[in-house]
Design a protein around this motif. Structure first.
Motif, PDB file in Angstrom:
ATOM      1  N   ARG A   3     133.083  80.876 -57.117  1.00  0.00           N
ATOM      2  CA  ARG A   3     133.283  79.702 -55.955  1.00  0.00           C
ATOM      3  C   ARG A   3     132.737  78.210 -56.408  1.00  0.00           C
ATOM      4  O   ARG A   3     131.721  78.523 -57.020  1.00  0.00           O
ATOM      5  N   VAL A   4     133.136  77.272 -55.689  1.00  0.00           N
ATOM      6  CA  VAL A   4     132.678  76.181 -55.669  1.00  0.00           C
ATOM      7  C   VAL A   4     132.457  75.935 -54.270  1.00  0.00           C
ATOM      8  O   VAL A   4     133.097  76.170 -53.316  1.00  0.00           O
ATOM      9  N   TYR A   5     130.875  75.462 -53.896  1.00  0.00           N
ATOM     10  CA  TYR A   5     130.636  75.016 -52.663  1.00  0.00           C
ATOM     11  C   TYR A   5     130.684  73.400 -52.430  1.00  0.00           C
ATOM     12  O   TYR A   5     129.831  72.913 -53.370  1.00  0.00           O
ATOM     13  N   VAL A   6     131.178  72.965 -51.496  1.00  0.00           N
ATOM     14  CA  VAL A   6     131.088  71.803 -51.128  1.00  0.00           C
ATOM     15  C   VAL A   6     130.248  71.399 -49.827  1.00  0.00           C
ATOM     16  O   VAL A   6     130.880  71.812 -48.894  1.00  0.00           O
ATOM     17  N   PHE A   7     129.468  70.808 -49.933  1.00  0.00           N
ATOM     18  CA  PHE A   7     128.457  70.752 -48.858  1.00  0.00           C
ATOM     19  C   PHE A   7     128.726  69.425 -48.002  1.00  0.00           C
ATOM     20  O   PHE A   7     128.634  68.338 -48.412  1.00  0.00           O
ATOM     21  N   LEU A   8     128.990  69.542 -46.686  1.00  0.00           N
ATOM     22  CA  LEU A   8     129.465  68.404 -45.718  1.00  0.00           C
ATOM     23  C   LEU A   8     128.362  68.248 -44.796  1.00  0.00           C
ATOM     24  O   LEU A   8     127.848  69.196 -44.000  1.00  0.00           O
ATOM     25  N   GLY A  28     143.875  75.751 -58.017  1.00  0.00           N
ATOM     26  CA  GLY A  28     143.532  77.342 -57.758  1.00  0.00           C
ATOM     27  C   GLY A  28     142.178  77.578 -57.981  1.00  0.00           C
ATOM     28  O   GLY A  28     141.780  78.954 -57.892  1.00  0.00           O
ATOM     29  N   VAL A  29     141.211  76.966 -57.661  1.00  0.00           N
ATOM     30  CA  VAL A  29     139.802  76.992 -57.610  1.00  0.00           C
ATOM     31  C   VAL A  29     139.461  77.351 -56.246  1.00  0.00           C
ATOM     32  O   VAL A  29     139.640  76.517 -55.455  1.00  0.00           O
ATOM     33  N   GLU A  30     138.641  78.504 -56.019  1.00  0.00           N
ATOM     34  CA  GLU A  30     138.183  79.064 -54.872  1.00  0.00           C
ATOM     35  C   GLU A  30     137.026  77.924 -54.433  1.00  0.00           C
ATOM     36  O   GLU A  30     136.025  77.834 -54.852  1.00  0.00           O
TER      37      GLU A  30
END
Length: 182
Positions: A3-8, A28-30
């Motif tokens: 996974r990639v985590y995008v922090f908001l 297609g990247v989780e």
């Protein structure tokens, strides 16, 4: 693929956060949008409300390959103040996982000592917060496992760079073609 985590955080720059999420998901990247606020609802710097996939305590982050920090104000300051996020960033750096930040957010990496000896870029005026980095004016800078970018106008190039690193250059080029990026 991990996974990639995008922090908001409340006050994040909407284009910088959502463009990256959109492009990664198209490739297609989780990609998981994580709220560092008290709930899933996060309000951007320009009043656009987004519902994140979850809140910070809901994830363990070991399965991540990249942490992404959108800029914006006061979003960047909220990211900087989040102790749990600081721990994730340091653990990703130690594990040589990708750290990506755009606009004012590279200052979070800089103020946490994660840019030491690296080339980096940021939104003009935040250069002094990229502690111990060699600041360059490029739109997107990749130095090892750290990717930085200048701001909203470079969000597509930033997203494409992330896709290129996580997938391959061909996938990034096909994506740019499909979205009519010229």
């Amino acid at each position: 693929m991990s996974r990639v985590y995008v922090f908001l955080a409340d006050g994040f720059e909407e284009i910088e956060g959502l463009t990256v999420v959109d492009m990664l998901r198209r490739a297609g990247v989780e990609t998981v949008m994580v709220s560092v606020a008290s709930g899933k609802r996060v309000e951007g710097a320009h009043g656009i409300v987004v519902e994140a996939d979850g809140t910070f305590p809901e994830y363990s982050y070991e399965d991540g390959v990249m942490a992404v920090l959108p800029g914006g104000m006061p979003g960047t300051e909220h990211l900087m103040a989040h102790e749990g996020l600081k721990e994730v960033l340091h653990s990703y750096c130690d594990a040589k996982k990708y750290l990506a930040a755009i606009c004012a957010a590279p200052s979070v990496l800089g103020r946490n000592g994660l840019l030491r000896g690296r080339h980096a870029t940021c939104y003009p005026g935040f250069e002094e917060k990229l502690l111990e980095a060699e600041v360059v004016p490029d739109a997107v800078v990749i130095d090892g496992n750290v990717i930085t970018s200048r701001g909203m106008g470079t969000a597509i190039a930033f997203g494409a760079a992330l896709v290129s690193l996580l997938c391959d250059e061909e996938t990034a080029e096909k994506l740019l073609s499909a979205i009519q990026y010229v």
